[in-house]
Design a protein around this motif. Structure first.
Motif, PDB file in Angstrom:
ATOM      1  N   GLU A  39       0.355 -33.446  14.392  1.00 55.57           N
ATOM      2  CA  GLU A  39      -0.441 -34.517  15.014  1.00 55.57           C
ATOM      3  C   GLU A  39      -1.198 -35.305  13.947  1.00 55.57           C
ATOM      4  O   GLU A  39      -1.257 -36.526  13.992  1.00 55.57           O
ATOM      5  CB  GLU A  39      -1.456 -33.938  16.008  1.00 55.57           C
ATOM      6  CG  GLU A  39      -0.937 -33.671  17.373  1.00 55.57           C
ATOM      7  CD  GLU A  39      -2.030 -33.193  18.310  1.00 55.57           C
ATOM      8  OE1 GLU A  39      -3.210 -33.608  18.181  1.00 55.57           O
ATOM      9  OE2 GLU A  39      -1.703 -32.391  19.206  1.00 55.57           O
ATOM     10  N   SER A  83      -8.103 -32.378  12.538  1.00 55.43           N
ATOM     11  CA  SER A  83      -8.000 -31.949  13.928  1.00 55.43           C
ATOM     12  C   SER A  83      -8.883 -30.730  14.142  1.00 55.43           C
ATOM     13  O   SER A  83      -8.754 -29.721  13.450  1.00 55.43           O
ATOM     14  CB  SER A  83      -6.563 -31.604  14.306  1.00 55.43           C
ATOM     15  OG  SER A  83      -6.527 -31.189  15.665  1.00 55.43           O
ATOM     16  N   ASN A 118      -9.730 -35.275  17.287  1.00 55.17           N
ATOM     17  CA  ASN A 118      -9.023 -35.671  16.070  1.00 55.17           C
ATOM     18  C   ASN A 118      -9.844 -36.775  15.419  1.00 55.17           C
ATOM     19  O   ASN A 118     -10.302 -37.690  16.110  1.00 55.17           O
ATOM     20  CB  ASN A 118      -7.617 -36.193  16.377  1.00 55.17           C
ATOM     21  CG  ASN A 118      -6.647 -35.071  16.677  1.00 55.17           C
ATOM     22  OD1 ASN A 118      -6.864 -33.925  16.318  1.00 55.17           O
ATOM     23  ND2 ASN A 118      -5.555 -35.393  17.334  1.00 55.17           N
TER      24      ASN A 118
END
Length: 167
Positions: A39, A83, A118
């Motif tokens: 991610e 994150s 995030n």
């Protein structure tokens, strides 16, 4: 002896099969950190991936501080993604110009209540903030990131940092 062998052989085979099916030792937390790392890589898309640092910790009954250092050798623009989606307790992230043992270090940026999110930032943002606080400064050569992890229910967790250089 043969009777004992006949009884234990199926049990041993069962344990071996469970070990093979369970993923060969990769824990659930490591798998989650790997997903969060991907991610973060997406968040800094368009950069040349330079590295990552995963900080594992155990939530305890007392607050704890974890520090990491990232070198920014080149004059290029670095992009960072963090994150904290696997953090369940209140978390503050502070970015400094120097290590914790340096008395005159300067707090450049702070993210309060960062758990479960995030975050993204760059060296140009940090350098602008740094030069505003220290007009004599040239640019950051490295950054020191401090994770202040609050106390809470005992659990194993982690924070993912990924960084790359703007292409």
């Amino acid at each position: 002896m043969i009777k004992l062998f006949k009884l234990t052989l199926p049990l041993v085979a069962c344990f071996l099969w469970i070990g093979l099916v369970s993923g060969g030792g990769e824990s659930e937390l490591e798998a989650q950190m790997s997903t969060l790392k991907q991610e973060c890589k997406e968040m800094i898309k368009g950069t040349r991936y330079e590295g990552s640092k995963i900080t594992y910790y155990s939530v305890r009954s007392s607050k704890q501080i974890k520090n990491i250092e990232v070198y920014t050798f080149l004059l290029d623009e670095y992009k960072f993604a963090i994150s904290t989606k696997k953090c369940s307790v209140p978390l503050t992230i502070k970015i400094y110009d120097a290590a914790p043992d340096v008395k005159e270090r300067i707090l450049i940026r702070e993210f309060k209540k960062a758990q479960g999110k995030n975050l993204k930032f760059s060296t140009s943002e940090l350098n602008d903030l740094y030069q505003a606080k220290n007009p004599d400064a040239d640019r950051l050569r490295n950054i020191h990131i401090e994770y202040a992890i609050s106390s809470g229910k005992v659990a194993n967790e982690g924070i993912v940092l990924v960084y790359g250089i703007e292409s």
